[in-house]
Write an enzyme that holds these catalytic residues in place. Structure first.
Site, PDB file in Angstrom:
ATOM      1  N   ASN A 119       0.784  -1.259   0.011  1.00 32.71           N
ATOM      2  CA  ASN A 119       0.130   0.015  -0.031  1.00 32.71           C
ATOM      3  C   ASN A 119       0.886   1.230   0.038  1.00 32.71           C
ATOM      4  O   ASN A 119       0.580   2.156   0.902  1.00 32.71           O
ATOM      5  CB  ASN A 119      -0.905   0.116   1.239  1.00 32.71           C
ATOM      6  N   LYS A 208      -0.072 -11.390  -1.711  1.00 36.06           N
ATOM      7  CA  LYS A 208       0.407 -10.475  -2.889  1.00 36.06           C
ATOM      8  C   LYS A 208       1.891 -10.525  -2.415  1.00 36.06           C
ATOM      9  O   LYS A 208       2.605 -10.677  -3.268  1.00 36.06           O
ATOM     10  CB  LYS A 208      -0.380  -9.443  -2.968  1.00 36.06           C
ATOM     11  N   ASP A 227      -2.297  -7.311  -7.553  1.00 31.73           N
ATOM     12  CA  ASP A 227      -2.528  -6.173  -6.778  1.00 31.73           C
ATOM     13  C   ASP A 227      -3.717  -5.420  -7.346  1.00 31.73           C
ATOM     14  O   ASP A 227      -4.517  -5.872  -8.213  1.00 31.73           O
ATOM     15  CB  ASP A 227      -1.208  -5.331  -6.750  1.00 31.73           C
ATOM     16  N   GLN A 264       2.468 -11.806 -15.566  1.00 30.58           N
ATOM     17  CA  GLN A 264       2.031 -10.901 -14.678  1.00 30.58           C
ATOM     18  C   GLN A 264       2.881  -9.580 -14.922  1.00 30.58           C
ATOM     19  O   GLN A 264       2.323  -8.470 -14.962  1.00 30.58           O
ATOM     20  CB  GLN A 264       2.188 -11.393 -13.277  1.00 30.58           C
ATOM     21  N   PHE A 268       1.027  -6.088 -16.050  1.00 26.43           N
ATOM     22  CA  PHE A 268       1.353  -5.166 -14.812  1.00 26.43           C
ATOM     23  C   PHE A 268       2.049  -3.769 -15.464  1.00 26.43           C
ATOM     24  O   PHE A 268       1.316  -2.896 -15.413  1.00 26.43           O
ATOM     25  CB  PHE A 268       2.285  -5.554 -13.957  1.00 26.43           C
TER      26      PHE A 268
END
Length: 277
Positions: A119, A208, A227, A264, A268
């Site tokens: 985060n 994650k 995410d 991924q 991403f």
């Protein structure tokens, strides 16, 4: 793509499978600087300088063997892209991020770095890691090494707060005190399931983050970290409104199998940079 290694540098001619900016800016590393065609990369106590020219990339370091492995230069990414490009959902992302390589990062450095990353944004993550390196790592002359586990065990909760970790400070302190060199080394020889279970037992490590550590630090390629961006990717591609990330992870690893980690990274980078809402 032709790779030539001499005593003083690694040269990559016709780098169709390696783009420095793409590789460093796809969320798998936080200790680097890029200015124009020159990049400086740091891992553990080592550093490398990469210079990109129109027809080649040159890599300089006092430990070329380390960075040859670090940049995964023995892996055939053309073959990986050929296989994954057969997937019509992924093909545009591969064209966009054609030069991404998954780095062989140090497991311990990834544990610390990805706890910090939870985060958080790239700028703050880099500043926190720089602070810890400056205050606890070894002075290498022109840069500071990533602090060893023994060095970081000297840090207090207050130190971690001053590094900008906020609510992660207590989690980081507990994890650093829990970690041992033997446990980290043992991660390389146990099963994928055992790796995952150990990692999520650490404070500050969720599913994650554990998958990121496995992909970037333990070279486990059949994981698919989910995410916010990957959640958006999944819903955009499947025309759904799914928010169960365990379900998304199962679906994507089922689709891409042993190449999930590569898929991924392509997804991403493509979606984050195109700012899909």
């Amino acid at each position: 793509m032709k790779i030539e290694k001499t005593n003083d540098k690694i040269t990559i001619y016709g780098p169709t499978d390696f783009n420095v900016d793409q590789t460093l800016n796809c969320g798998q590393i936080f200790r680097y600087q890029i200015q124009d065609n020159c990049a400086h990369v740091y891992s553990q106590d080592k550093s490398a300088t990469l210079i990109t020219y129109a027809d080649r990339i040159e890599i300089y370091s006092n430990d070329l063997d380390y960075f040859y492995n670090f940049f995964d230069l023995d892996r055939d990414y053309s073959a990986i892209k050929r296989v994954l490009s057969a997937d019509e959902l992924l093909a545009p992302a591969i064209i966009y991020g054609y030069g991404i390589r998954i780095l062989n990062n140090d497991a311990y450095e990834m544990i610390i770095s990805f706890i910090i990353s939870a985060n958080n944004n790239i700028g703050r993550i880099k500043k926190s890691i720089e602070y810890l390196s400056l205050h606890f790592g070894k002075n290498m002359g022109t840069y500071f090494a990533f602090p060893t586990l023994d060095e970081l065990k000297r840090a207090t909760i207050t130190d971690f707060k001053e590094a900008g970790l906020g609510y992660r400070a207590e989690q980081m302190y507990e994890t650093v005190q829990t970690l041992t060199t033997d446990a980290i080394e043992n991660l390389k020889s146990i099963s994928r399931e055992e790796q995952f279970n150990y990692l999520v037992s650490l404070k500050g490590v969720g599913e994650k983050v554990a998958n990121c550590i496995m992909l970037f630090g333990l070279q486990v390629k059949d994981v698919f970290p989910v995410d916010t961006w990957i959640n958006k990717v999944y819903n955009d591609l499947t025309k759904t409104n799914e928010h169960d990330r365990k379900k998304i992870t199962r679906a994507l690893t089922g689709r891409y199998g042993e190449l999930s980690g590569f898929a991924q990274q392509y997804f991403f980078y493509y979606y984050r940079n195109r700012k899909v809402k």
